[in-house]
Design a protein around this motif. Structure first.
Motif, PDB file in Angstrom:
ATOM      1  N   ASP A 179      24.442  -7.826   2.309  1.00  0.00           N
ATOM      2  CA  ASP A 179      23.135  -7.300   3.250  1.00  0.00           C
ATOM      3  C   ASP A 179      23.254  -7.724   4.743  1.00  0.00           C
ATOM      4  OD1 ASP A 179      22.271  -6.232   0.961  1.00  0.00           O
ATOM      5  OD2 ASP A 179      20.527  -7.713   0.636  1.00  0.00           O
ATOM      6  N   THR A 180      23.687  -8.780   4.872  1.00  0.00           N
ATOM      7  CA  THR A 180      23.774  -9.469   6.428  1.00  0.00           C
ATOM      8  C   THR A 180      24.985  -8.508   7.086  1.00  0.00           C
ATOM      9  OG1 THR A 180      22.904 -11.624   5.686  1.00  0.00           O
ATOM     10  CG2 THR A 180      24.228 -11.271   7.846  1.00  0.00           C
ATOM     11  N   ASN A 219      25.462  -2.105  11.273  1.00  0.00           N
ATOM     12  CA  ASN A 219      24.731  -1.340  11.582  1.00  0.00           C
ATOM     13  C   ASN A 219      24.166  -1.423  13.188  1.00  0.00           C
ATOM     14  OD1 ASN A 219      24.493   0.280   9.121  1.00  0.00           O
ATOM     15  ND2 ASN A 219      22.648  -0.967   8.518  1.00  0.00           N
ATOM     16  N   ILE A 220      23.917  -2.666  13.430  1.00  0.00           N
ATOM     17  CA  ILE A 220      23.443  -3.084  14.865  1.00  0.00           C
ATOM     18  C   ILE A 220      24.705  -2.701  15.813  1.00  0.00           C
ATOM     19  CG2 ILE A 220      23.203  -5.058  16.437  1.00  0.00           C
ATOM     20  CD1 ILE A 220      21.465  -6.249  13.977  1.00  0.00           C
ATOM     21  N   LYS A 221      25.891  -3.298  15.236  1.00  0.00           N
ATOM     22  CA  LYS A 221      27.217  -2.794  16.123  1.00  0.00           C
ATOM     23  C   LYS A 221      27.292  -1.535  16.226  1.00  0.00           C
ATOM     24  CE  LYS A 221      32.037  -3.378  15.995  1.00  0.00           C
ATOM     25  NZ  LYS A 221      33.291  -3.787  15.092  1.00  0.00           N
ATOM     26  N   ASN A 222      26.794  -0.548  15.334  1.00  0.00           N
ATOM     27  CA  ASN A 222      27.208   1.099  15.484  1.00  0.00           C
ATOM     28  C   ASN A 222      25.974   1.592  16.418  1.00  0.00           C
ATOM     29  OD1 ASN A 222      29.720   1.021  14.302  1.00  0.00           O
ATOM     30  ND2 ASN A 222      28.703   1.198  12.320  1.00  0.00           N
ATOM     31  N   GLU A 223      24.928   1.044  16.560  1.00  0.00           N
ATOM     32  CA  GLU A 223      24.035   1.643  17.288  1.00  0.00           C
ATOM     33  C   GLU A 223      23.994   1.911  18.741  1.00  0.00           C
ATOM     34  OE1 GLU A 223      20.395  -0.900  16.976  1.00  0.00           O
ATOM     35  OE2 GLU A 223      20.241  -0.126  14.935  1.00  0.00           O
TER      36      GLU A 223
END
Length: 108
Positions: free
Chosen positions: A97-98, A104-108
């Protein structure tokens, strides 16, 4: 009586709440061992291992059986192997999950 079961569970988990004790249990999950064998695997000094084994013994998590001058330690209940396996699965799930969150944060 209602408070006794949660208290027992709490004391049991306190006995597991130390990294060296967890590692000792993982080692004993593989096979019974003497203090010297556990020390060799851990690369740890004798007093530290003996102290942690004493905690586990006092909480009835492990048992020691004397053979001559040696004491062989084993898990008191083989279900502890399953408990450690489930704990690892829970840890792995949290880790996944982490990692997903970080991706997801990196791909934003």
């Amino acid at each position: 009586m209602i408070q006794e079961v949660p208290q027992f569970k709490s004391e049991f988990f306190k006995a597991l709440a130390h990294p060296l004790r967890i590692r000792i249990l993982e080692i004993l999950s593989e096979s019974d061992k003497t203090v010297n064998e556990i020390q060799a695997i851990l690369g740890s000094e004798g007093s530290a291992v003996s102290q942690q084994l004493a905690v586990l013994r006092n909480k009835n998590v492990v048992v020691g059986t004397k053979y001559g001058t040696s004491v062989i330690y084993s898990l008191r209940d083989p279900l502890i192997k399953d408990l450690l396996k489930v704990a690892k699965q829970i840890f792995d799930n949290h880790l996944i999950d982490t990692i997903t969150l970080l991706e997801n944060i990196k791909n934003e």
